[in-house]
Design a protein around this motif. Structure first.
Motif, PDB file in Angstrom:
ATOM      1  N   ARG A  75       0.809  -1.210   0.000  1.00  0.00           N
ATOM      2  CA  ARG A  75       0.000   0.000   0.000  1.00  0.00           C
ATOM      3  C   ARG A  75       0.844   1.264   0.000  1.00  0.00           C
ATOM      4  O   ARG A  75       0.362   2.322  -0.381  1.00  0.00           O
ATOM      5  CB  ARG A  75      -0.942  -0.001   1.209  1.00  0.00           C
ATOM      6  N   ARG A 116      -9.662 -14.446  -0.222  1.00  0.00           N
ATOM      7  CA  ARG A 116      -9.049 -13.335  -0.933  1.00  0.00           C
ATOM      8  C   ARG A 116      -7.887 -13.850  -1.775  1.00  0.00           C
ATOM      9  O   ARG A 116      -7.064 -14.634  -1.301  1.00  0.00           O
ATOM     10  CB  ARG A 116      -8.531 -12.328   0.092  1.00  0.00           C
ATOM     11  N   MET A 164      -5.701  -0.004  -6.335  1.00  0.00           N
ATOM     12  CA  MET A 164      -7.128  -0.284  -6.494  1.00  0.00           C
ATOM     13  C   MET A 164      -7.377  -1.753  -6.231  1.00  0.00           C
ATOM     14  O   MET A 164      -6.851  -2.614  -6.950  1.00  0.00           O
ATOM     15  CB  MET A 164      -7.589   0.080  -7.909  1.00  0.00           C
ATOM     16  N   GLU A 165      -8.161  -2.031  -5.170  1.00  0.00           N
ATOM     17  CA  GLU A 165      -8.492  -3.401  -4.801  1.00  0.00           C
ATOM     18  C   GLU A 165      -7.235  -4.258  -4.708  1.00  0.00           C
ATOM     19  O   GLU A 165      -7.150  -5.369  -5.236  1.00  0.00           O
ATOM     20  CB  GLU A 165      -9.490  -3.986  -5.811  1.00  0.00           C
ATOM     21  N   ASP A 166      -6.213  -3.697  -4.038  1.00  0.00           N
ATOM     22  CA  ASP A 166      -4.945  -4.370  -3.757  1.00  0.00           C
ATOM     23  C   ASP A 166      -4.101  -4.630  -5.002  1.00  0.00           C
ATOM     24  O   ASP A 166      -3.172  -5.449  -4.956  1.00  0.00           O
ATOM     25  CB  ASP A 166      -5.168  -5.689  -3.004  1.00  0.00           C
ATOM     26  N   ARG A 239     -20.525  -0.726   5.474  1.00  0.00           N
ATOM     27  CA  ARG A 239     -19.561  -0.357   4.432  1.00  0.00           C
ATOM     28  C   ARG A 239     -20.071   0.870   3.689  1.00  0.00           C
ATOM     29  O   ARG A 239     -20.729   0.756   2.642  1.00  0.00           O
ATOM     30  CB  ARG A 239     -19.358  -1.521   3.454  1.00  0.00           C
ATOM     31  N   ARG A 266     -16.569   0.953 -10.062  1.00  0.00           N
ATOM     32  CA  ARG A 266     -16.713   0.133  -8.866  1.00  0.00           C
ATOM     33  C   ARG A 266     -17.980   0.496  -8.104  1.00  0.00           C
ATOM     34  O   ARG A 266     -18.721  -0.389  -7.650  1.00  0.00           O
ATOM     35  CB  ARG A 266     -15.481   0.314  -7.976  1.00  0.00           C
ATOM     36  N   ARG A 269     -21.021  -0.880  -9.861  1.00  0.00           N
ATOM     37  CA  ARG A 269     -21.237  -2.303  -9.603  1.00  0.00           C
ATOM     38  C   ARG A 269     -21.919  -2.506  -8.255  1.00  0.00           C
ATOM     39  O   ARG A 269     -22.818  -3.344  -8.113  1.00  0.00           O
ATOM     40  CB  ARG A 269     -19.906  -3.064  -9.631  1.00  0.00           C
ATOM     41  N   ARG A 270     -21.474  -1.748  -7.245  1.00  0.00           N
ATOM     42  CA  ARG A 270     -22.082  -1.890  -5.915  1.00  0.00           C
ATOM     43  C   ARG A 270     -23.535  -1.438  -5.938  1.00  0.00           C
ATOM     44  O   ARG A 270     -24.406  -2.045  -5.310  1.00  0.00           O
ATOM     45  CB  ARG A 270     -21.295  -1.084  -4.886  1.00  0.00           C
TER      46      ARG A 270
END
Length: 283
Positions: A75, A116, A164-166, A239, A266, A269-270
């Motif tokens: 990160r 994950r 972004m998203e790891d 969240r 993103r 999509r949510r």
């Protein structure tokens, strides 16, 4: 005693012993052979600077640093992680010297979800080259691995790194682009096989924030007001999807959601997956 050392040797030894007792992770004593028999050699464990005294023997701060280290991998830029290494080490020494703190630390393990996927591995040399180009305003020539083989990019202007998203991405301007769609590139860093700095960067001076909005399909911040069912409200309570989010009872079994968001794929999509039962609030 001597003019150069106004106190006795024993006085200095007592002072050094006191420092070592108070800061065992910072002061190091090594026994060796001197000209007149065995002697002690004193030094600091790190010559790159020590944490302020208030942090050195503070187990709570040491635990906080240890937890931050867990979350910092992948990160923070690699160069920053390397510069922080002495501070992580001091935190670990503090924990090691205080058993109670070590036991307490074991209660704060931020473990990844078992489902994950494994984090994409970035080659350290590649990331270091990209960071150098960003800092020195250098152009980049890259070889990118794709599903169909390899593509070479020449004289890219690096704009920023995005996590972004790891997954770490390089946002870059492509001066050789023949269309607006190819002007801004978002390249996964773990798929860059080769990278080199290639002279000073000469681009169009595109603002990185605008480039990011274009690459991610983002819009300007917007206020959102929705009436959602209880199940969706519970999900959003845990969240949040935006800044300054609030949820208030509205009708029977319904809640009023207000927040500020930046629209992107993103978020869409949510919204599609979780807000089918929501409806906009007029005004």
């Amino acid at each position: 005693m001597s003019p150069d050392y106004p106190a006795s040797k024993r006085t200095y030894e007592r002072d050094l012993e006191s420092l070592r007792d108070n800061f065992p992770q910072a002061v190091l004593r090594q026994e060796g052979q001197g000209r007149n028999g065995r002697t002690s050699h004193w030094s600091l464990t790190s010559r790159r600077g020590l944490l302020p005294e208030v942090l050195l023997n503070n187990p709570d701060m040491a635990i906080a640093f240890a937890i931050l280290e867990q979350q910092a991998h992948s990160r923070l830029p690699q160069g920053v992680m390397q510069r922080l290494a002495p501070y992580w080490e001091q935190a670990h020494r503090t924990l090691a010297s205080q058993p109670q703190a070590s036991r307490l630390r074991s209660l704060f393990q931020y473990l990844p979800d078992t489902l994950r996927p494994e984090l994409a591995r970035v080659e350290p040399e590649i990331q270091a080259t990209i960071e150098e180009a960003l800092i020195q305003q250098q152009a980049l020539t890259l070889v990118q691995e794709t599903l169909d083989g390899f593509i070479e990019h020449h004289k890219l202007v690096p704009l920023r790194l995005l996590l972004m998203e790891d997954v770490l991405y390089l946002l870059a301007e492509n001066p050789q682009a023949t269309s607006d769609d190819d002007l801004i590139l978002k390249l996964p860093v773990h798929r860059i096989a080769q990278a080199r700095c290639d002279g000073l960067a000469h681009g169009l001076g595109i603002d990185p924030d605008l480039a990011q909005q274009q690459a991610l399909g983002e819009s300007a911040p917007a206020e959102v007001a929705l009436v959602v069912c209880r199940e969706v409200a519970q999900h959003l309570f845990e969240r949040p999807i935006g800044r300054d989010q609030t949820l208030h009872p509205h009708e029977e079994g319904k809640f009023l959601l207000r927040t500020t968001v930046v629209s992107n794929s993103r978020l869409e999509r949510r919204l599609l997956s979780g807000l089918e039962e929501g409806r906009p609030v007029p005004g």
